[in-house]
Motif scaffolding. Structure first.
Motif: not given
Ligand code: CAA
Length: 258
Positions: A23, A59, A63, A65, A67-68, A109, A112, A132, A140
């Motif tokens: 999810d 899929k 995606a 770390a 974010i929530k 992440g 990474e 990020e 990170g």
């Molecule tokens: N954290 C939490 N939830 C995430 C997530 C994440 N990184 N990526 C996706 N999800 C969740 C979405 O919130 C969504 O949940 P809901 O149905 O409850 O709203 C579900 O997964 C499906 O995602 P989308 O509806 O966004 O799916 P999409 O096919 O339209 O897009 C995507 C896919 C392009 C991967 C998009 O989800 C996205 O951009 N995700 C975030 C990617 C991101 O920014 N990653 C970096 C995180 S920060 C990090 O990682 C720091 C570090 O270095 C340690």
């Protein structure tokens, strides 16, 4: 052990760990990272296991770390908990080879984590990125350091500064992944590679991993000295004897990890 965010299977000599938060596109939260660290430690300590595959879904590998989970945290929370520090170290302490089998998104992440593995096999639908910057943070768990070593400064800067995604073909061309295969064949290809590694002497495979990893940690001359000493040390093993004898007798070596 019962896990909620990953699925672990051991078949023959290969442990497969599947990230399983469908999810959330396998976003890495604290529970998943803790369970992954435990599963990797168990696989590393399991005599039967000779190679590990880390994978996600069709899929998403992951995606990023979660974010929530992170959005409300303060600097103090992140600093005092050393967010993902322990888990990063746990992944990199594994001594057995780890193959990342990546389909779909490997972002932040997730990218990474794939880079912490020993090599990456990508499905042709894989997408890598360090987005990020779009969230107002930097990578990170090693992204600025590892991606730069894999693909060079220019492309690493491009990926981290623009937050754009790289497809599998570009990732292979840039040296981020070792091979690209049709998505349907991803697991078969990863399993074949893992089984091939499992046929080798476990000691030699671990020595290869330690030696290649020295290239990321030390100077060329120190790395070459480390490798030469490791090469010399292999001559204290029965597996060296068996490997060379088998070659000369034109038969397949039977390694016994001795
Ligand atoms: N954290 C939490 N939830 C995430 C997530 C994440 N990184 N990526 C996706 N999800 C969740 C979405 O919130 C969504 O949940 P809901 O149905 O409850 O709203 C579900 O997964 C499906 O995602 P989308 O509806 O966004 O799916 P999409 O096919 O339209 O897009 C995507 C896919 C392009 C991967 C998009 O989800 C996205 O951009 N995700 C975030 C990617 C991101 O920014 N990653 C970096 C995180 S920060 C990090 O990682 C720091 C570090 O270095 C340690």
């Amino acid at each position: 052990m019962a896990y909620e965010t990953i699925i672990v299977e051991v078949e023959d000599h290969v442990a497969t760990i599947k990230l399983n938060r469908p999810d959330a596109l396998n976003a890495l939260n604290s529970q998943l990272m803790r369970e992954l660290s435990d599963a990797l430690r168990d696989a590393d300590g399991n005599e039967k296991v000779r190679c590990i595959i880390l994978t996600g879904s069709a899929k998403a590998f992951a995606a990023g770390a979660d974010i929530k989970e992170m959005s409300d945290k303060s600097f103090v929370d992140m600093f005092l908990s050393d967010y993902f520090g322990k888990e990063h170290d746990a992944v990199t302490r594994v001594r057995k080879p780890i193959i990342a089998a990546v389909a779909g998104y490997a972002l932040g992440g997730g990218c990474e984590l794939a880079m912490m593995c020993d090599f990456i096999i990508a499905a042709d639908n894989a997408k890598f990125g360090q987005p990020e910057i779009n969230l107002g943070v930097v990578a990170g768990i090693g992204g600025t350091q590892r991606l730069t070593r894999f693909v060079g400064k220019s492309k690493a800067m491009d990926m981290h500064l623009t937050g754009r995604f790289m497809d599998a073909e570009e990732a292979e061309r840039s040296g981020l992944v070792s091979r690209v295969v049709p998505a349907k064949q991803l697991m078969a290809e990863a399993e074949a590679a893992a089984n091939k590694i499992a046929e080798k002497s476990r000691m030699t495979a671990m020595a290869v991993k330690e030696s290649v990893n020295r290239a990321f940690e030390t100077t060329m001359s120190e790395g070459i000295l480390f490798e030469r000493r490791m090469f010399h040390a292999m001559f204290a093993t029965e597996d060296q004897n068996e490997g060379m004898e088998a070659f000369l007798e034109k038969r397949t070596a039977q390694f016994r990890d001795k």
